[in-house]
Design a protein around this motif. Sequence first.
Motif, PDB file in Angstrom:
ATOM      1  N   UNK A 286      63.277  74.919  52.213  1.00 29.45           N
ATOM      2  CA  UNK A 286      62.346  73.832  51.906  1.00 29.45           C
ATOM      3  C   UNK A 286      63.070  72.509  51.696  1.00 29.45           C
ATOM      4  N   UNK A 287      64.318  72.602  51.195  1.00 31.70           N
ATOM      5  CA  UNK A 287      65.083  71.387  50.926  1.00 31.70           C
ATOM      6  C   UNK A 287      66.141  71.116  51.989  1.00 31.70           C
ATOM      7  N   UNK A 288      66.073  71.891  53.113  1.00 29.34           N
ATOM      8  CA  UNK A 288      67.109  71.759  54.141  1.00 29.34           C
ATOM      9  C   UNK A 288      66.760  70.657  55.129  1.00 29.34           C
ATOM     10  N   UNK A 289      67.745  70.259  55.949  1.00 27.57           N
ATOM     11  CA  UNK A 289      67.517  69.291  57.015  1.00 27.57           C
ATOM     12  C   UNK A 289      66.642  69.926  58.086  1.00 27.57           C
ATOM     13  N   UNK A 290      65.955  69.124  58.898  1.00 26.10           N
ATOM     14  CA  UNK A 290      65.178  69.681  60.008  1.00 26.10           C
ATOM     15  C   UNK A 290      66.089  70.408  60.981  1.00 26.10           C
ATOM     16  N   UNK A 291      65.567  71.438  61.692  1.00 20.50           N
ATOM     17  CA  UNK A 291      66.406  72.261  62.559  1.00 20.50           C
ATOM     18  C   UNK A 291      67.172  71.486  63.609  1.00 20.50           C
ATOM     19  N   UNK A 292      66.647  70.353  64.065  1.00 26.08           N
ATOM     20  CA  UNK A 292      67.297  69.609  65.142  1.00 26.08           C
ATOM     21  C   UNK A 292      68.445  68.737  64.663  1.00 26.08           C
ATOM     22  N   UNK A 293      68.599  68.602  63.354  1.00 23.00           N
ATOM     23  CA  UNK A 293      69.617  67.682  62.832  1.00 23.00           C
ATOM     24  C   UNK A 293      71.012  68.253  62.992  1.00 23.00           C
TER      25      UNK A 293
ATOM     26  N   UNK B 293      74.970  74.011  72.346  1.00 24.08           N
ATOM     27  CA  UNK B 293      74.734  75.443  72.413  1.00 24.08           C
ATOM     28  C   UNK B 293      75.041  76.062  71.059  1.00 24.08           C
ATOM     29  N   UNK B 294      74.176  76.913  70.590  1.00 26.48           N
ATOM     30  CA  UNK B 294      74.407  77.621  69.330  1.00 26.48           C
ATOM     31  C   UNK B 294      74.524  79.100  69.665  1.00 26.48           C
TER      32      UNK B 294
ATOM     33  N   UNK C  68      72.034  82.015  75.174  1.00 24.62           N
ATOM     34  CA  UNK C  68      72.353  80.600  74.982  1.00 24.62           C
ATOM     35  C   UNK C  68      71.114  79.844  74.535  1.00 24.62           C
ATOM     36  N   UNK C  69      71.340  78.784  73.745  1.00 19.58           N
ATOM     37  CA  UNK C  69      70.237  78.034  73.150  1.00 19.58           C
ATOM     38  C   UNK C  69      70.400  76.540  73.382  1.00 19.58           C
ATOM     39  N   UNK C  70      69.270  75.828  73.313  1.00 21.22           N
ATOM     40  CA  UNK C  70      69.334  74.377  73.412  1.00 21.22           C
ATOM     41  C   UNK C  70      69.525  73.777  72.025  1.00 21.22           C
TER      42      UNK C  70
ATOM     43  N   UNK D 257      66.264  76.994  70.825  1.00 23.25           N
ATOM     44  CA  UNK D 257      65.381  77.802  71.659  1.00 23.25           C
ATOM     45  C   UNK D 257      66.189  78.447  72.779  1.00 23.25           C
ATOM     46  N   UNK D 258      65.980  79.728  73.074  1.00 25.95           N
ATOM     47  CA  UNK D 258      66.731  80.384  74.155  1.00 25.95           C
ATOM     48  C   UNK D 258      66.499  79.693  75.493  1.00 25.95           C
ATOM     49  N   UNK D 259      67.572  79.526  76.255  1.00 24.62           N
ATOM     50  CA  UNK D 259      67.475  78.889  77.575  1.00 24.62           C
ATOM     51  C   UNK D 259      67.891  79.849  78.676  1.00 24.62           C
ATOM     52  N   UNK D 260      68.016  81.132  78.361  1.00 22.83           N
ATOM     53  CA  UNK D 260      68.294  82.141  79.375  1.00 22.83           C
ATOM     54  C   UNK D 260      67.619  83.445  79.000  1.00 22.83           C
ATOM     55  N   UNK D 261      67.411  84.300  79.991  1.00 26.32           N
ATOM     56  CA  UNK D 261      66.837  85.622  79.784  1.00 26.32           C
ATOM     57  C   UNK D 261      67.967  86.644  79.727  1.00 26.32           C
ATOM     58  N   UNK D 262      67.704  87.852  79.212  1.00 25.31           N
ATOM     59  CA  UNK D 262      68.763  88.862  79.132  1.00 25.31           C
ATOM     60  C   UNK D 262      69.439  89.139  80.469  1.00 25.31           C
TER      61      UNK D 262
END
Length: 567
Positions: free
Chosen positions: A549-556, A561-562, A19-21, A25-30
């Motif tokens: 290079x022409x994409x939106x910032x990752x947080x947009x 959860x992704x 799971x990710x925020x 970024x991962x928010x859990x361990x295996x």
Amino acid sequence: MKPAFSQSARDILRDRYLWRDENRNPIEKPEEMLRRVATHVAGAERTLPLQYKWADEFYEIMAKLLFMPNSPTLMNAGRPSPHGQLAACFVVGVEDSMDSICEALRKQMLIHKSGGGTGFNFSKLRSEGAKVNSTNGRASGPVSFMGLFDKATETVQQGGMRRGANMGILNIDHPDIRKFIHCKDKDGTITNFNISVGVSDSFMKKAEENPCGDEAALLAEIADSAWRTGDPGIIFLDAINRGNTTPELGELTATNPCGESPLYPNEACNLGSINLSLLVRDGEFDYETLRGVAAVAARFLDDVIEINDYPLPEISQAVKQTRKIGLGVMGWADLLFRLRVPYDSEEALALAENIMRTIRETACETSVELGREKGVPETLAHLGRRNATLTCIAPTGTIALLAGCSSGIEPLFALEHTRVRTQIDGKKVVMKQVNRCYEEARKEGLDEETMKKVFVTSHDISPAAHVRMQGSFQKYTDLAVSKTINLRHECGVKDVIGAYTLAWKEGCKGITIYRDGSKQSQVLYTKEDEEKALEKSAQENARIEKKEKNALPPSAAKPRFVLKRSY
């Protein structure tokens, strides 16, 4: 206990499963992922003491890498509604009306969004050019509508990672069958579908008995296309329905994307696989541990049915009516290596039958016990157990990598190979791998004759030996067996026809062949083709970097959860 994941497996978990925020970024361990899955699935048990007990049991068989459920379960278990969809395999019905086609398209998109794959039989659609009375026009035909479903798949990504997958089936007696056979002749057309021709026993008998007849010519045309492109496969419709445990509900005509789950419209099936490579004790196969793992795994899969958040109410209803589960295996090639048994031997065929019989018998005992505990649906009372199906053999591509074993029941592609893996950012990673069992045998100084006999790869094995192995596992598999009959590049169309005929006689429910080098892109490369894989991946990564290079910032515009999905 901590899970026994390798570093490579942990990398895959980080890229696709944890799971990710909102910043990805991962928010859990295996180990937290496995505990999440085990606890959520055990929530189907009736009392808290049972939930604690089975959560521990479920965690243990996963942490020891003895069992892995399908990818949606690992990714989505514990997610809040409507995101907790845990099944991989679905079938959607398509009738000959615009309303039905649109409804099927809607269901497909919702299922893909939830992380599942879909299968269709398009045989009820009228042929291209047929008259449409309601509009006084002409029909587009099933292949044209398949293109519509293919385009819809392009636009719906599973968990933000990749597109979904489909199976398209057309029966051999449909007027548009030749157009269907050749619809994937060119690379890049209908890219999100596997396709298979549905054939009957009578067709196969006529093709075999009269080599100059129409049926033999049509079978040769299918074989020629598969020889050149890898498509289509064949689904043996009568074999599927001979194994149907609920014939009162109608005929089975469609499967999931990889062909291992024949299902009714609106049905789903959740799958899991036992890692056979770890079940060796003192040089012998460990049937005692197999029975223990199979019993816990069968209960796990049945519990998934209860806690699954299905994408549509009609799917939930259909699933709970028949309660189909699919317990299968992976690590078969590694097991044979450890036991020093050649893949293409009578000993291997007998072992396959014994192992699958044991799994099925154990799963059946568990299902009967569950029926007594929780009640058997009225429609399954005649079976004397809780689940209409119990066993199924899936490809296990990514979960086999997590378990550190060979995929499904396939022989190894190569003892040393290069695998191309797609990361979360879309970039390609080229991984060089050497089979661990092979390395161990070399270090032990195993004699050259035994090495040559035991450590065979997919192209060392004859097409007939591939098919016979599939048939051996099929004998005790309720659903079907996903296996690719890998052919050397120099094999001919006659070899393909021979494989089809033998698969039909062996009782297989379907067959897929792939001749090495018949497609422009492959997931696996032999050592000799390594430079080509490296060069192609570098070019693809450069293209992605330029696009970023022409994409939106990752947080947009990112969800909370992704989650990632992989077949």
